[in-house]
Write a protein that holds these residues in place. Structure first.
Motif, PDB file in Angstrom:
ATOM      1  N   TYR A   1     -61.086 -62.891 -98.168  1.00 19.62           N
ATOM      2  CA  TYR A   1     -62.051 -61.853 -97.788  1.00 19.62           C
ATOM      3  C   TYR A   1     -62.571 -62.256 -96.099  1.00 19.62           C
ATOM      4  O   TYR A   1     -62.518 -61.483 -95.542  1.00 19.62           O
ATOM      5  N   PRO A   2     -62.825 -63.510 -95.989  1.00 19.13           N
ATOM      6  CA  PRO A   2     -63.408 -63.984 -94.707  1.00 19.13           C
ATOM      7  C   PRO A   2     -62.636 -63.542 -93.541  1.00 19.13           C
ATOM      8  O   PRO A   2     -62.929 -62.982 -92.651  1.00 19.13           O
TER       9      PRO A   2
ATOM     10  N   GLU B   1     -74.196 -62.979 -87.735  1.00 22.33           N
ATOM     11  CA  GLU B   1     -73.859 -61.545 -87.462  1.00 22.33           C
ATOM     12  C   GLU B   1     -74.809 -60.468 -87.831  1.00 22.33           C
ATOM     13  O   GLU B   1     -75.151 -60.488 -88.955  1.00 22.33           O
TER      14      GLU B   1
ATOM     15  N   LEU C   1     -61.805 -59.477 -93.820  1.00 23.63           N
ATOM     16  CA  LEU C   1     -62.679 -58.414 -93.304  1.00 23.63           C
ATOM     17  C   LEU C   1     -62.914 -58.570 -91.770  1.00 23.63           C
ATOM     18  O   LEU C   1     -63.562 -57.498 -91.530  1.00 23.63           O
ATOM     19  N   ALA C   2     -63.033 -59.940 -91.416  1.00 23.27           N
ATOM     20  CA  ALA C   2     -63.517 -60.022 -89.820  1.00 23.27           C
ATOM     21  C   ALA C   2     -62.446 -59.407 -89.378  1.00 23.27           C
ATOM     22  O   ALA C   2     -62.763 -58.799 -87.850  1.00 23.27           O
TER      23      ALA C   2
ATOM     24  N   ARG D   1     -76.160 -61.263 -91.614  1.00 26.10           N
ATOM     25  CA  ARG D   1     -75.514 -62.551 -92.551  1.00 26.10           C
ATOM     26  C   ARG D   1     -76.330 -63.526 -92.284  1.00 26.10           C
ATOM     27  O   ARG D   1     -76.742 -63.980 -91.209  1.00 26.10           O
TER      28      ARG D   1
ATOM     29  N   ARG E   1     -71.877 -57.575 -98.750  1.00 26.53           N
ATOM     30  CA  ARG E   1     -71.087 -58.364 -97.912  1.00 26.53           C
ATOM     31  C   ARG E   1     -72.049 -59.499 -97.166  1.00 26.53           C
ATOM     32  O   ARG E   1     -71.695 -60.793 -97.235  1.00 26.53           O
TER      33      ARG E   1
ATOM     34  N   ASP F   1     -72.442 -63.474 -97.391  1.00 25.26           N
ATOM     35  CA  ASP F   1     -71.928 -64.078 -95.952  1.00 25.26           C
ATOM     36  C   ASP F   1     -70.487 -63.819 -95.615  1.00 25.26           C
ATOM     37  O   ASP F   1     -69.805 -64.764 -94.780  1.00 25.26           O
ATOM     38  N   LEU F   2     -70.161 -62.650 -95.800  1.00 22.54           N
ATOM     39  CA  LEU F   2     -68.779 -61.741 -95.454  1.00 22.54           C
ATOM     40  C   LEU F   2     -68.831 -61.302 -94.459  1.00 22.54           C
ATOM     41  O   LEU F   2     -70.051 -60.755 -93.913  1.00 22.54           O
ATOM     42  N   PRO F   3     -67.888 -61.128 -93.548  1.00 23.02           N
ATOM     43  CA  PRO F   3     -67.835 -60.215 -92.150  1.00 23.02           C
ATOM     44  C   PRO F   3     -68.339 -58.760 -92.647  1.00 23.02           C
ATOM     45  O   PRO F   3     -67.993 -58.357 -93.711  1.00 23.02           O
ATOM     46  N   LEU F   4     -69.187 -58.355 -91.831  1.00 28.52           N
ATOM     47  CA  LEU F   4     -69.784 -57.328 -92.132  1.00 28.52           C
ATOM     48  C   LEU F   4     -68.639 -55.867 -91.630  1.00 28.52           C
ATOM     49  O   LEU F   4     -67.900 -56.330 -90.780  1.00 28.52           O
TER      50      LEU F   4
END
Lengths: 379, 379
Positions: B328-329, A200, B332-333, A196, A293, A297-300
């Protein structure tokens, strides 16, 4: 409001395979395809030449982030997008290394990453010197434009790349070729990671790739017998490449496992990659979902495998007559466990038109079934 | 050339969730949506009223087979399509039973399938007789138009459905209401099967459904403790319904597991169903892929589960402010293992706007995590 519009430049099968996870996650995927009716046509909102600044700009202004089906967009265009505040992932500074193998080798060497011996050679004489130092055999690669075995040649004589030197001279730019030692490798591996913009990194298990005529034919995930040191070395290398080169999105690092137990970098791709197609069904998060994702830049997501073994076999060329669909009645009846992927491309010798993935707990059985299922679409 | 164009009437989330497997298999999916910008908009090739013959005909002429996002297309229109040689799956003769609960109950009784005691009642007097015979309590349902708890009411007095009798009378058609015994059930189950026109039937494991306010809230696959007799009885019932009613495509049979260990049919749906969303990730072949295979009369895929347990939790209503994507942030995290599905629908109280599926080998843990992941999108 969250950024949610992802623009993909290029309408090939990699863009196509981003459509399912985009639909699932509710991401608004938009594709700039090179011509109408391409593989990713369903999500196309624009048609045009990715080498034309106005075309790319008009498309980019309709999305929140720009990413790619391929690595061929001119750096000047990407810099113009970035200059206008449009997020581009991977960015032009990273893509430079995917676009120019000499720059890439220099950067990897600078970072202390394991690569085959290499040199930039500008003449047959310089190539001769390298050959003399490496047992009379080497691999010559054009710095730009190669893929799937094109622009790659084994040479045993100093004159073996004269035509390419001539082409470089006629091109007016001059420039050098990349020459590398011919690595004595046991097998080829591929390590995929996603990164990201905020840092991450997530790595899938390292896989074994089987090439035929320079083209990926099969992938076994995870690479058999690679659970310990090789897996760790591969993941470390890919992470260091992603961080060192500032890659965002999915990065594929093609590797050699040498007969003397080293892991060396062969090639890089800064996008989802054929060696990661197994992950669509075989991992909790597939490479296409992870790429979306990452560029947003969303959590993987978790990269844990969902099967002991996943084997992917490419459909190369496809049926001599008719379409993939004509073969479905027989193929699906014989392999209710297989996952079939068609790219919406007309069959043509050597062309990647689809793939099949099978999962299970007995590797020999899984390999056999994946090959047998794919074979329904050939000949 | 193989038939490959599937036309879906209706642009809701069920049509949307057919897009990923269509893209994967290389099927040309086309949607007739009721209005622009609906859930399945990406695949829409037409916009119009499914109750208008010309609209449906014009759409149907562009595809090889017609199927549905819902069961509301008028039978006369479907018969016209069939009369013109356009394959329709499920066909009008089968859909009749999904459109009219009285016809459905009569047919199931005729087939000897286990249903709650029922009657067609045309007046408060007749309802009173049924109540007297069933302990003073019963469920009254309108024969047509009900879903998600609408058109269903528990009554304890003969006058309890007077408004519906009045509406039927005012409608000019007259007609009856369905009254059923109030089944003393332990839990609700759902059995999904798919059936091809040429006869092949494939069943997924029976699942447990948890309803809140008449709407499906959670699904546990497979239904805990149902591996033996209940699973077999459920699969047998669904197969007999599919064959007896001539259903093609996916059929969902909602069931009661009674406190005296019987399995009774509650409702039918002749399309992919909320109780089958878990299968997208949780089975080798998900319900949307299977539906496409079935309506194209292609061999059905394996329905084997890919996890010990899969739990699906609906996102009902969605965020009080903003979009699913805004959550989502955080979501998903917290849940890298969860699979998130957004339907591209604006949040609204009670509306199904997405779902979350989690798989694993510890049921309590999987339920906890699926609920926790879905909770990020509420409130």
């Amino acid at each position: 409001m969250a950024r949610n519009r992802v623009g993909v430049i290029g309408g090939g099968q990699l863009a196509r395979m981003m459509i399912p996870p985009a639909v699932e996650l509710g991401i608004d995927l938009r594709v700039l395809e090179e011509a109408e009716g391409m593989s990713a046509d369903l999500a196309a909102t624009g048609v045009g030449d990715y080498r034309d600044l106005d075309t790319v700009l008009a498309f980019a202004e309709t999305v929140d982030v720009v990413t790619f089906d391929h690595e061929h967009v001119p750096p000047a265009i990407l810099r113009e997008l970035v200059g206008r505040g449009i997020p581009v992932h991977p960015g032009p500074d990273a893509l430079l290394y995917a676009q120019d193998k000499l720059q890439m080798r220099a950067k990897l060497s600078e970072l202390g990453l394991p690569v085959p011996d290499w040199a930039a050679v500008e003449s047959a004489d310089e190539l001769g010197v390298f050959l003399a130092d490496h047992g009379g055999r080497a691999v010559v690669k054009t710095a730009r434009g190669g893929y799937d075995g094109k622009g790659v040649r084994v040479v045993t004589e100093a004159s073996g790349a004269d035509d390419w030197f001539l082409a470089l001279a006629e091109d007016g730019h001059g420039g050098a070729l990349l020459v590398e030692e011919l690595v004595d490798f046991r097998r080829e591996l591929a390590q995929l990671v996603a990164r990201r913009p905020s840092g991450e990194v997530a790595a899938w298990p390292v896989v074994e790739t089987v090439q035929r005529d320079g083209v990926c034919a099969e992938v076994i995930a995870p690479a058999p017998g690679a659970a310990g040191r090789v897996a760790q070395a591969s993941a470390d290398i890919a992470r260091r490449v992603a961080e060192g080169l500032g890659v965002t999105g999915v990065l594929a690092v093609e590797l050699f496992e040498t007969t003397d137990d080293r892991v060396l970098i062969n090639e890089l791709a800064m996008r989802p990659h054929n060696s990661g197609h197994w992950s669509i069904e075989g991992a909790v998060t597939g490479q296409f979902e992870q790429h979306l994702r990452a560029v947003l830049d969303l959590p993987l997501g978790s990269t844990a495998p969902r099967e002991d073994w996943s084997v992917m076999v490419n459909i190369l060329g496809g049926p001599a007559e008719g379409t993939l669909q004509d073969r479905y009645p027989a193929a699906l009846a014989a392999h209710p466990e297989a996952k079939f992927h068609g790219y919406g491309k007309a069959p043509r010798p050597g062309r990647k038109v689809g793939h099949v993935t099978v999962g299970g707990d007995d590797l020999d059985d899984v390999v056999y079934r994946a090959r047998a299922a794919a074979a329904f679409f050939e000949g």
